[in-house]
Design an enzyme around this catalytic site. Structure first.
Site, mmCIF file in Angstrom:
data_model
loop_
_atom_site.group_PDB
_atom_site.id
_atom_site.type_symbol
_atom_site.label_atom_id
_atom_site.label_comp_id
_atom_site.label_asym_id
_atom_site.label_seq_id
_atom_site.Cartn_x
_atom_site.Cartn_y
_atom_site.Cartn_z
ATOM 1 C CD GLU A 75 -131.732 -43.668 -22.068
ATOM 2 O OE1 GLU A 75 -132.023 -43.157 -23.168
ATOM 3 O OE2 GLU A 75 -132.557 -44.262 -21.361
ATOM 4 C CB ALA A 127 -133.292 -41.131 -29.163
ATOM 5 C CD GLU A 150 -133.940 -38.478 -22.272
ATOM 6 O OE1 GLU A 150 -133.419 -37.718 -21.426
ATOM 7 O OE2 GLU A 150 -133.332 -39.419 -22.801
ATOM 8 N N GLY A 170 -130.465 -40.511 -24.940
ATOM 9 C CA GLY A 170 -130.125 -41.860 -25.402
ATOM 10 C C GLY A 170 -128.615 -42.066 -25.519
HETATM 11 N N1 CAA Z 1 -131.888 -35.651 -32.638
HETATM 12 C C1 CAA Z 1 -131.875 -35.200 -33.902
HETATM 13 N N2 CAA Z 1 -131.090 -34.183 -34.315
HETATM 14 C C2 CAA Z 1 -130.277 -33.618 -33.395
HETATM 15 C C3 CAA Z 1 -130.235 -34.047 -32.046
HETATM 16 C C4 CAA Z 1 -131.091 -35.120 -31.693
HETATM 17 N N3 CAA Z 1 -131.103 -35.647 -30.452
HETATM 18 N N4 CAA Z 1 -129.354 -33.273 -31.366
HETATM 19 C C5 CAA Z 1 -128.847 -32.402 -32.265
HETATM 20 N N5 CAA Z 1 -129.398 -32.616 -33.478
HETATM 21 C C6 CAA Z 1 -129.128 -31.908 -34.732
HETATM 22 C C7 CAA Z 1 -129.790 -30.530 -34.689
HETATM 23 O O1 CAA Z 1 -131.152 -30.624 -35.040
HETATM 24 C C8 CAA Z 1 -128.941 -29.794 -35.715
HETATM 25 O O2 CAA Z 1 -129.368 -30.178 -37.004
HETATM 26 P P1 CAA Z 1 -129.663 -29.034 -38.124
HETATM 27 O O3 CAA Z 1 -128.293 -28.411 -38.349
HETATM 28 O O4 CAA Z 1 -130.155 -29.835 -39.278
HETATM 29 O O5 CAA Z 1 -130.624 -28.075 -37.527
HETATM 30 C C9 CAA Z 1 -127.541 -30.381 -35.515
HETATM 31 O O6 CAA Z 1 -127.736 -31.625 -34.841
HETATM 32 C C10 CAA Z 1 -126.653 -29.515 -34.647
HETATM 33 O O7 CAA Z 1 -127.339 -29.252 -33.429
HETATM 34 P P2 CAA Z 1 -127.638 -27.783 -32.867
HETATM 35 O O8 CAA Z 1 -127.672 -26.789 -33.986
HETATM 36 O O9 CAA Z 1 -128.833 -27.868 -31.983
HETATM 37 O O10 CAA Z 1 -126.305 -27.551 -32.011
HETATM 38 P P3 CAA Z 1 -126.133 -26.602 -30.753
HETATM 39 O O11 CAA Z 1 -124.670 -26.520 -30.480
HETATM 40 O O12 CAA Z 1 -126.890 -25.338 -30.914
HETATM 41 O O13 CAA Z 1 -126.840 -27.414 -29.540
HETATM 42 C C11 CAA Z 1 -127.352 -29.374 -28.240
HETATM 43 C C12 CAA Z 1 -126.322 -28.634 -29.118
HETATM 44 C C13 CAA Z 1 -127.530 -28.594 -26.916
HETATM 45 C C14 CAA Z 1 -126.808 -30.760 -27.955
HETATM 46 C C15 CAA Z 1 -128.711 -29.420 -28.979
HETATM 47 O O14 CAA Z 1 -128.482 -29.962 -30.275
HETATM 48 C C16 CAA Z 1 -129.751 -30.279 -28.309
HETATM 49 O O15 CAA Z 1 -130.351 -29.855 -27.340
HETATM 50 N N6 CAA Z 1 -129.993 -31.519 -28.843
HETATM 51 C C17 CAA Z 1 -131.030 -32.378 -28.385
HETATM 52 C C18 CAA Z 1 -130.633 -33.071 -27.098
HETATM 53 C C19 CAA Z 1 -131.764 -33.932 -26.601
HETATM 54 O O16 CAA Z 1 -132.848 -33.477 -26.300
HETATM 55 N N7 CAA Z 1 -131.507 -35.255 -26.483
HETATM 56 C C20 CAA Z 1 -132.458 -36.209 -26.017
HETATM 57 C C21 CAA Z 1 -133.198 -36.833 -27.163
HETATM 58 S S1 CAA Z 1 -134.589 -37.800 -26.644
HETATM 59 C C22 CAA Z 1 -133.932 -39.274 -26.163
HETATM 60 O O17 CAA Z 1 -132.730 -39.477 -26.203
HETATM 61 C C23 CAA Z 1 -134.976 -40.265 -25.701
HETATM 62 C C24 CAA Z 1 -134.440 -41.550 -25.248
HETATM 63 O O18 CAA Z 1 -133.951 -41.685 -24.148
HETATM 64 C C25 CAA Z 1 -134.589 -42.707 -26.064
#
Ligand code: CAA
Length: 261
Positions: free
Chosen positions: A116, A67, A136, A113
């Site tokens: 999911e 998400a 999460e 998400g």
């Molecule tokens: N939401 C918003 N933005 C996201 C994102 C997310 N889930 N995942 C990645 N991005 C964005 C980053 O913020 C970044 O944007 P900027 O360039 O503007 O900073 C861009 O995508 C590229 O990402 P990274 O620079 O972080 O890329 P990376 O290769 O260094 O890392 C990754 C990749 C390990 C996937 C890392 O991006 C990450 O950990 N992302 C978040 C994953 C996460 O926590 N997902 C769960 C979300 S909560 C959820 O999903 C709840 C639910 O069940 C409803």
């Protein structure tokens, strides 16, 4: 509806639905979730001789990285958090109940998400760079789009607990071994393999396929309160300090300092 966040491409009756936010690793903002929901409610009716739908993400790095965490800011009450979770449930349930096969073609990060979304599809095809994880709890949250209920049905409770609590990433081969993915394929072949399966299903009786989908989904629907529990827990967690800290740490690109509050 004019979609802004998803692409719809009709390949001889097989729709390739691409989550198209590569700048955010295809993270699901609310608009994207409503567009997916709209396609499975109404949008598909514009496709002639529809055989099935392949869901994928734009680019080769991520299927969907979860998400959209940046949209979480501003949520102050459990009701707001639960409403966010419920929107995802409604859209993904509609997809799970769709009368034609829906297959996730997973070519990279498949997280939170996004995992999911893939779990709500009828099948999953994993490319060799696919990585599945529920991160999460790193954010002070739990899955909000029914992942806590769909995951244990595939992998069993013990493995689900391990994945949800450790956030470990599962690679393609292990995903097949665990029952998360149906097949693993070489990188770049995820969509072709999904189309091949849908084309095979298209040679069978369509009403029978629709009933198979209904019936197998009925097996899953145990009327448990797990679904409501997840929605309520998600709403509650979104009001905690740890959640604010977890999401702020992500956005500020630093480690989180959780206080258990
Ligand atoms: N939401 C918003 N933005 C996201 C994102 C997310 N889930 N995942 C990645 N991005 C964005 C980053 O913020 C970044 O944007 P900027 O360039 O503007 O900073 C861009 O995508 C590229 O990402 P990274 O620079 O972080 O890329 P990376 O290769 O260094 O890392 C990754 C990749 C390990 C996937 C890392 O991006 C990450 O950990 N992302 C978040 C994953 C996460 O926590 N997902 C769960 C979300 S909560 C959820 O999903 C709840 C639910 O069940 C409803």
């Amino acid at each position: 509806m004019d979609y802004q966040n998803i692409l719809i491409e009709n390949q001889n009756g097989v729709v390739i639905l691409t989550i198209n936010r590569p700048h955010a690793l295809n993270a699901l903002n609310m608009a994207t979730i409503s567009e997916v929901g709209h396609f499975f409610e109404l949008g598909y009716k514009e496709i002639e001789n529809l055989k099935g739908v392949v869901i994928t993400g734009a680019g080769d790095k991520a299927f969907v990285a979860g998400a959209d965490i940046k949209e979480f800011t501003g949520i102050e009450s459990p009701e707001q958090g639960s409403a966010l979770a419920r929107n995802g449930h409604v859209a993904f349930d509609r997809m799970e109940q769709f009368h034609k096969p829906v297959i996730a073609a997973v070519q990279g990060f498949c997280l939170g998400g996004g995992f999911e979304l893939a779990l709500a599809c009828h099948m999953r095809i994993a490319g060799e760079k696919a990585k599945f994880s529920f991160p999460e709890v790193n954010l002070g949250l739990l899955p909000g789009f029914n992942g806590s209920q769909r995951l244990p049905m595939l992998v069993g409770k013990a493995k689900a607990f391990e994945m949800l609590m450790t956030t470990d990433m599962i690679k393609a081969e292990e995903a097949v071994r665990l029952g998360i993915a149906n097949h693993h394929v070489i990188q770049g072949e995820e969509i072709n393999k999904s189309i091949e399966i849908i084309e095979k299903i298209a040679t069978k009786a369509p009403l029978a396929i629709a009933e198979v989908i209904k019936t197998v989904n009925a097996y899953q629907n145990k009327e448990a309160d797990g679904t409501e529990q997840e929605i309520n827990s998600f709403g509650y967690l979104m009001t905690t300090d740890d959640f604010k800290e977890g999401t702020a740490a992500f956005i500020e690109k630093r480690g989180a300092n959780f206080k258990g509050k």
